[in-house]
Design a protein around this motif. Structure first.
Motif, PDB file in Angstrom:
ATOM      1  N   ALA A 171      -0.264  -2.719 -10.443  1.00  0.00           N
ATOM      2  CA  ALA A 171       0.588  -1.912  -9.579  1.00  0.00           C
ATOM      3  C   ALA A 171      -0.137  -1.347  -8.387  1.00  0.00           C
ATOM      4  O   ALA A 171       0.146  -1.245  -7.280  1.00  0.00           O
ATOM      5  N   MET A 172      -1.282  -0.929  -8.796  1.00  0.00           N
ATOM      6  CA  MET A 172      -2.153  -0.617  -7.733  1.00  0.00           C
ATOM      7  C   MET A 172      -2.739  -1.709  -6.751  1.00  0.00           C
ATOM      8  O   MET A 172      -2.979  -1.390  -5.461  1.00  0.00           O
ATOM      9  N   ILE A 173      -2.684  -2.962  -7.104  1.00  0.00           N
ATOM     10  CA  ILE A 173      -2.785  -4.153  -6.331  1.00  0.00           C
ATOM     11  C   ILE A 173      -1.786  -4.157  -5.356  1.00  0.00           C
ATOM     12  O   ILE A 173      -1.827  -4.364  -4.211  1.00  0.00           O
ATOM     13  N   VAL A 174      -0.506  -4.181  -5.869  1.00  0.00           N
ATOM     14  CA  VAL A 174       0.561  -4.109  -5.084  1.00  0.00           C
ATOM     15  C   VAL A 174       0.736  -2.922  -4.147  1.00  0.00           C
ATOM     16  O   VAL A 174       0.899  -3.107  -2.733  1.00  0.00           O
ATOM     17  N   ILE A 175       0.312  -1.758  -4.499  1.00  0.00           N
ATOM     18  CA  ILE A 175       0.054  -0.671  -3.352  1.00  0.00           C
ATOM     19  C   ILE A 175      -0.907  -1.036  -2.395  1.00  0.00           C
ATOM     20  O   ILE A 175      -0.466  -0.795  -1.228  1.00  0.00           O
ATOM     21  N   LEU A 176      -2.087  -1.482  -2.604  1.00  0.00           N
ATOM     22  CA  LEU A 176      -3.264  -1.644  -1.901  1.00  0.00           C
ATOM     23  C   LEU A 176      -2.764  -2.831  -0.854  1.00  0.00           C
ATOM     24  O   LEU A 176      -3.138  -2.578   0.113  1.00  0.00           O
TER      25      LEU A 176
END
Length: 382
Positions: free
Chosen positions: A93-98
């Protein structure tokens, strides 16, 4: 440790509050940019109007990311177990945000390199993704915190995470994501209507009133869901607020409506959801009446109230566990040492005011309307 002027419990409370302030700061300041990006393809219909929006947030968006960096740094240094669990369990999920956030600087720099309308339209949609996706997923993350993350700790404090990205997309979490998106879009609309004019401002005002109203309704639905359809985590053992960290030292039970316990124990905390509703209602009225700064202030108050509501509801939990209740991380068993928190506080007392003063100075310099005429006079405009 006796030489430290603040006791361990007070320091833990201070850092819980500071973490909340940093996250709220990013939602308010970064929400300006994310909201404008999410409205870019809809509020602006021509290339000139879209350039106005890009130059509205272009000079300041990088500085607003400081709040996100500080929030991540505070989690890393003040609450290491929380950092370890959340950054590993929510990794995809954090990779998608970044990846979505990365589209913003690339879009700003490359959109104007070629005058082909298709080229610019593609980057406009990339900038939209860079505003829409983080706004939604940040809210989904908060929803999953209220639901509890599927992790467990063993006797050696090793983390075992049993979830995946798609497990995060539950109905309640998506509802929280829509609340987040609504309040961020309202913030962006308040910025646009306050610093532009004509049809561009009128369209932003239209979408902003819809998002403010939607935020109020969705926030109310989420509150009812938490009260009557969600099991909250309640600590049933004695809590030593000054003990060294050990998440497994407590016992936890699930109680229907348990996340509302703090409002019963401390009635003054009801101010958080009240501010959420009043702030968004004020933004709705301000957009309708074409008020400038008051609308932005009201929207910011609404964001503060909505995020504070989640924090107050969860307290003292930082990240509950849905699979091993006693493994849930709380303020009292997942913080850094007494000395570490004190040293960090000293650093914060020095540097946070500097950041606030610099931010205020930048926005003062960059104040004023962004119009087609101002773009023609600025050779460095996007």
């Amino acid at each position: 440790m006796t030489s430290i002027p603040l006791d361990y419990e007070i320091l833990r409370l201070i850092w819980w509050a500071l973490l909340g302030i940093l996250l709220i700061g990013f939602a308010i300041m970064g929400g300006r940019d994310l909201g404008v990006g999410a409205l870019l393809p809809f509020a602006a219909r021509s290339d000139q109007e879209r350039r106005q929006l890009l130059n509205l947030i272009g000079p300041t968006w990088e500085g607003n990311q400081v709040w996100l960096v500080l929030g991540g740094g505070a989690i890393f240094a003040a609450f290491p177990p929380l950092y370890a669990v959340s950054f590993s369990g929510f990794y995809l999920a954090m990779i998608v945000i970044l990846l979505a956030l990365i589209l913003r600087p690339v879009g700003f720099k490359f959109r104007g390199k070629i005058k082909d309308p298709r080229w610019r339209a593609a980057w406009d949609w990339a900038l939209f993704i860079g505003g829409f996706v983080p706004s939604l997923i940040f809210g989904v993350a908060v929803g999953n915190v209220l639901l509890g993350a599927p992790f467990a700790l063993d006797d050696t404090m090793r983390i075992f995470y049993s979830g995946n990205f798609f497990m995060l997309l539950t109905p309640f979490a998506l509802l929280c994501g829509l609340v987040s998106l609504g309040m961020i879009v309202t913030q962006g609309a308040a910025v646009i209507t306050g610093r532009t004019n004509g049809l561009l401002a009128d369209r932003a005002r239209f979408y902003g009133t819809l998002s403010a109203l939607a935020t109020i309704v969705l926030f109310a639905i989420a509150g009812l869901w938490v009260a009557f359809g969600l099991d909250g985590h309640v600590i049933t053992s004695v809590v030593n607020t000054s003990a060294p960290i050990n998440p497994l030292s407590k016992s936890v039970e699930l109680v229907r409506g348990g996340w509302l316990a703090n409002y019963s124990a401390h009635p003054w905390t009801i101010a958080a959801p009240v501010l959420g509703f009043l702030g968004m209602a004020g933004a709705f009225v301000g957009l309708q009446r074409r008020l400038g700064v008051p609308t932005l202030l009201a929207s910011s108050v609404g964001i503060f109230g909505i995020i504070a509501t989640a924090g107050v509801s969860l307290f003292p939990f930082l990240l509950p566990s849905s699979t091993s209740l006693s493994s849930g991380l709380t303020l009292w068993d997942a913080s850094s040492s007494h000395l570490t928190l004190f040293i960090m506080l000293l650093v914060t007392v020095v540097f946070l005011p500097i950041i606030l003063l610099y931010t205020a100075w930048v926005f003062r310099v960059m104040r004023g309307p962004v119009t087609a005429e101002s773009l023609e006079k600025n050779p460095n405009a996007y």
